[in-house]
Design a protein around this motif. Structure first.
Motif, PDB file in Angstrom:
ATOM      1  N   ALA A  78       0.835  -1.201   0.000  1.00  0.00           N
ATOM      2  CA  ALA A  78       0.000   0.000   0.000  1.00  0.00           C
ATOM      3  C   ALA A  78       0.868   1.248   0.000  1.00  0.00           C
ATOM      4  N   ASP A  79       0.249   2.352  -0.386  1.00  0.00           N
ATOM      5  CA  ASP A  79       0.966   3.618  -0.427  1.00  0.00           C
ATOM      6  C   ASP A  79       1.479   4.027   0.950  1.00  0.00           C
ATOM      7  N   PHE A  80       0.680   3.752   1.978  1.00  0.00           N
ATOM      8  CA  PHE A  80       1.044   4.135   3.339  1.00  0.00           C
ATOM      9  C   PHE A  80       0.753   2.990   4.295  1.00  0.00           C
ATOM     10  N   THR A  81       1.541   2.931   5.358  1.00  0.00           N
ATOM     11  CA  THR A  81       1.256   1.954   6.402  1.00  0.00           C
ATOM     12  C   THR A  81      -0.011   2.330   7.157  1.00  0.00           C
ATOM     13  N   HIS A  82      -0.111   3.606   7.532  1.00  0.00           N
ATOM     14  CA  HIS A  82      -1.274   4.083   8.275  1.00  0.00           C
ATOM     15  C   HIS A  82      -1.842   5.327   7.615  1.00  0.00           C
ATOM     16  N   ALA A  83      -3.140   5.387   7.517  1.00  0.00           N
ATOM     17  CA  ALA A  83      -3.822   6.622   7.159  1.00  0.00           C
ATOM     18  C   ALA A  83      -4.692   7.018   8.351  1.00  0.00           C
ATOM     19  N   VAL A  84      -4.343   8.125   8.967  1.00  0.00           N
ATOM     20  CA  VAL A  84      -5.076   8.638  10.117  1.00  0.00           C
ATOM     21  C   VAL A  84      -5.980   9.758   9.608  1.00  0.00           C
ATOM     22  N   SER A 143       8.551  -0.535  12.625  1.00  0.00           N
ATOM     23  CA  SER A 143       7.904  -1.380  11.612  1.00  0.00           C
ATOM     24  C   SER A 143       6.849  -0.625  10.815  1.00  0.00           C
ATOM     25  N   SER A 144       6.717   0.669  11.044  1.00  0.00           N
ATOM     26  CA  SER A 144       5.689   1.464  10.373  1.00  0.00           C
ATOM     27  C   SER A 144       6.350   2.594   9.598  1.00  0.00           C
ATOM     28  N   PRO A 145       6.818   2.307   8.400  1.00  0.00           N
ATOM     29  CA  PRO A 145       7.647   3.294   7.691  1.00  0.00           C
ATOM     30  C   PRO A 145       6.909   4.518   7.189  1.00  0.00           C
ATOM     31  N   SER A 146       5.590   4.487   7.082  1.00  0.00           N
ATOM     32  CA  SER A 146       4.920   5.647   6.495  1.00  0.00           C
ATOM     33  C   SER A 146       3.556   5.866   7.134  1.00  0.00           C
ATOM     34  N   THR A 147       3.364   7.055   7.678  1.00  0.00           N
ATOM     35  CA  THR A 147       2.103   7.438   8.296  1.00  0.00           C
ATOM     36  C   THR A 147       1.627   8.725   7.654  1.00  0.00           C
ATOM     37  N   LEU A 148       0.385   8.725   7.202  1.00  0.00           N
ATOM     38  CA  LEU A 148      -0.224   9.889   6.574  1.00  0.00           C
ATOM     39  C   LEU A 148      -1.381  10.365   7.435  1.00  0.00           C
ATOM     40  N   LEU A 149      -1.393  11.658   7.760  1.00  0.00           N
ATOM     41  CA  LEU A 149      -2.498  12.274   8.474  1.00  0.00           C
ATOM     42  C   LEU A 149      -3.303  13.119   7.502  1.00  0.00           C
ATOM     43  N   LEU A 150      -4.576  12.815   7.372  1.00  0.00           N
ATOM     44  CA  LEU A 150      -5.465  13.522   6.448  1.00  0.00           C
ATOM     45  C   LEU A 150      -6.353  14.484   7.224  1.00  0.00           C
ATOM     46  N   GLU A 151      -6.301  15.759   6.868  1.00  0.00           N
ATOM     47  CA  GLU A 151      -7.104  16.786   7.530  1.00  0.00           C
ATOM     48  C   GLU A 151      -7.871  17.579   6.480  1.00  0.00           C
ATOM     49  N   ARG A 152      -9.180  17.683   6.655  1.00  0.00           N
ATOM     50  CA  ARG A 152     -10.014  18.309   5.631  1.00  0.00           C
ATOM     51  C   ARG A 152      -9.902  19.832   5.603  1.00  0.00           C
ATOM     52  N   HIS A 153      -9.439  20.429   6.679  1.00  0.00           N
ATOM     53  CA  HIS A 153      -9.316  21.882   6.734  1.00  0.00           C
ATOM     54  C   HIS A 153      -7.911  22.328   6.307  1.00  0.00           C
ATOM     55  N   SER A 173      -8.299  12.234  -5.738  1.00  0.00           N
ATOM     56  CA  SER A 173      -7.284  11.215  -5.960  1.00  0.00           C
ATOM     57  C   SER A 173      -7.581  10.014  -5.078  1.00  0.00           C
ATOM     58  N   THR A 174      -6.925   8.912  -5.383  1.00  0.00           N
ATOM     59  CA  THR A 174      -7.106   7.685  -4.624  1.00  0.00           C
ATOM     60  C   THR A 174      -5.767   7.251  -4.062  1.00  0.00           C
ATOM     61  N   ILE A 175      -5.764   6.894  -2.783  1.00  0.00           N
ATOM     62  CA  ILE A 175      -4.572   6.339  -2.148  1.00  0.00           C
ATOM     63  C   ILE A 175      -4.955   5.044  -1.455  1.00  0.00           C
ATOM     64  N   THR A 176      -3.949   4.260  -1.095  1.00  0.00           N
ATOM     65  CA  THR A 176      -4.193   3.040  -0.340  1.00  0.00           C
ATOM     66  C   THR A 176      -3.361   3.060   0.937  1.00  0.00           C
ATOM     67  N   ALA A 177      -3.864   2.341   1.938  1.00  0.00           N
ATOM     68  CA  ALA A 177      -3.178   2.242   3.224  1.00  0.00           C
ATOM     69  C   ALA A 177      -3.388   0.854   3.790  1.00  0.00           C
ATOM     70  N   GLN A 178      -2.396   0.365   4.519  1.00  0.00           N
ATOM     71  CA  GLN A 178      -2.558  -0.925   5.181  1.00  0.00           C
ATOM     72  C   GLN A 178      -3.615  -0.848   6.274  1.00  0.00           C
ATOM     73  N   THR A 179      -3.616   0.257   7.007  1.00  0.00           N
ATOM     74  CA  THR A 179      -4.574   0.437   8.098  1.00  0.00           C
ATOM     75  C   THR A 179      -5.157   1.843   8.031  1.00  0.00           C
TER      76      THR A 179
END
Length: 429
Positions: free
Chosen positions: A48-54, A73-83, A249-255
């Motif tokens: 997946a693109d990211f390990t975590h999508a918060v 063990s979590s190389p990539s974390t993405l935080l999504l904020e609408r504002h 756009s579309t992204i994928t995440a493990q969790t």
């Protein structure tokens, strides 16, 4: 370094902005800070693109993202904020109180995580110089029924949860806070404090970004699709809309972690079938500032809690400069955008405040700001009485790789670091 991942395949920093393979319908690559590329893949959870999508960039989402980003063990974390900025909803429109954890009953997540979170928060503030102060809190009783409510709180704290509380004598009260009325007793919570919530969120965002975590601002999640035979077993696909351009756009995440606060039920309802949909209730709290210098108070003052009430009563809080404000009250509204202070509620606030601060100059009270508390029901804020609803923090049955957070209202700010620990534990044991 501030990282902003837009929904057009762009990773910008405060120093540079690199645009490669931009796409209007999907993110195709991200440029790393070392100039290399990480190609996007949508084939399995491990790719997946990211390990975590918060999802949700309030104080709780920031705490979770920085916690998860620090796992080796979590190389990539993405935080999504609408504002366009983090922490612009409930996280910045509250009393900024570090709660002691005394109201929420035995065996509840609110009690457990508030107590743990309070200790973690004080440690973090001291280590990273986040402005805060242990000012203490008085809970005041004006009649025998309220005194009995304070006795129940005292006994619960002493006998069950080991949170410090103490009775304040009339002589001590007169010496310390002569302007405060408490006809039937005062219970003090010495570990209650205040914190600069904005500085706290800056600290948490910095901790996320310093280990490579990413913050995507103006990024509203509009659709979520679990992948795999067991939903989520092969990751999650998220459709994200750039709120400045309207492009998706579309992204994928493990969790995925749903910590969207006022939008958490909307995220929940995107994933589950219709018969499992939930409804959000919005408890607006109006705050009124008090610029007058008299009466002078240096302790937080709360009325005795009322069973079944949606909040803890219109209380006196302080900011770090010692300025007084009163609130929040509870006004049920239909929209989380209803953030204008309702001046029509000022007489009710004055009546409530004068019960414990009789010398209040009511002509000095001014509308200040309002905040919205996300609730799963028009429920009580304290464990006594009917309708109390606890935090909901769980892995949803029938799905893999999804932690769902609902009803994260007060004491969410105090509990934020402990909530982050719990989310990590749910994902990794």
């Amino acid at each position: 370094m501030s990282l902003i991942l837009t929904q057009r395949g762009r990773l910008a920093t405060a120093a540079t902005a690199t645009l490669r393979n931009a796409a209007t319908s999907s993110l195709t690559s991200i440029t790393r800070t070392d100039g290399s590329f990480r190609p996007f893949s949508h084939t399995s959870a491990s790719n997946a693109d990211f390990t975590h999508a918060v999802i949700g960039g309030g104080v709780v989402g920031l705490a979770i993202a920085q916690q998860l980003s620090r796992r080796s063990s979590s190389p990539s974390t993405l935080l999504l904020e609408r504002h366009p900025a983090v922490g612009t909803e409930t996280s910045s429109r509250n009393s900024e109180v570090i709660h002691a954890g005394i109201y929420y009953g035995a065996g509840t997540l609110k009690t457990e995580l508030c107590i743990r979170g309070k200790n973690l928060l004080y440690e973090l503030c001291e280590k990273h110089s986040v402005p805060h102060k242990r000012v203490g809190k008085w809970i005041v009783a004006q009649n025998q029924a309220q005194r009995e409510a304070l006795q129940r709180i005292h006994d619960f704290c002493v006998n069950e949860i080991n949170v410090p509380v103490r009775w304040v004598s009339r002589e001590e009260a007169q010496r310390r806070e002569p302007a405060v009325r408490a006809e039937a007793g005062i219970l003090e919570s010495p570990t209650t404090g205040i914190v600069d919530s904005h500085s706290l969120m800056v600290c948490l965002q910095g901790r996320l970004e310093e280990v490579g975590g990413m913050v995507a601002l103006a990024s509203a999640v509009t659709a979520i699709r679990p992948l795999g035979k067991t939903p989520g077993s092969e990751g999650w696909e998220l459709t994200v809309r750039d709120t400045t351009t309207g492009e998706c756009s579309t992204i994928t995440a493990q969790t995925i972690i749903n910590s969207a606060g006022l939008g958490a039920v909307d995220i929940h309802n995107m994933i589950v079938p219709a018969h499992q949909h939930k409804q959000m209730f919005y408890a607006k709290g109006n705050y009124f500032s008090y610029p007058a210098s008299i009466p002078k108070v240096s302790t937080l003052i709360y009325p005795a809690p009322e069973p079944g009430a949606g909040g803890l009563g219109t209380h006196l809080t302080l900011d770090l400069a010692g300025r007084i404000k009163f609130g929040p009250d509870v006004e049920w509204v239909d929209s989380p955008q209803d953030l204008a202070v309702n001046s029509a509620r000022l007489p009710e606030a004055i009546e409530a405040v004068k019960k414990y601060l009789p010398d209040l100059d009511e002509t000095q009270l001014q509308p200040d700001y309002a905040g919205i508390r996300p609730k799963l029901g028009k429920a009580g804020a304290v464990a006594q009485g009917k309708g109390f609803v606890d935090f909901v923090i769980r892995k949803e049955e029938g799905y893999e790789g999804w932690v769902n957070l609902l009803n994260i209202e007060s004491p969410g700010l105090t509990s934020s670091l402990a909530i982050a620990e719990k989310v990590e534990g749910l994902l990794y044991g």
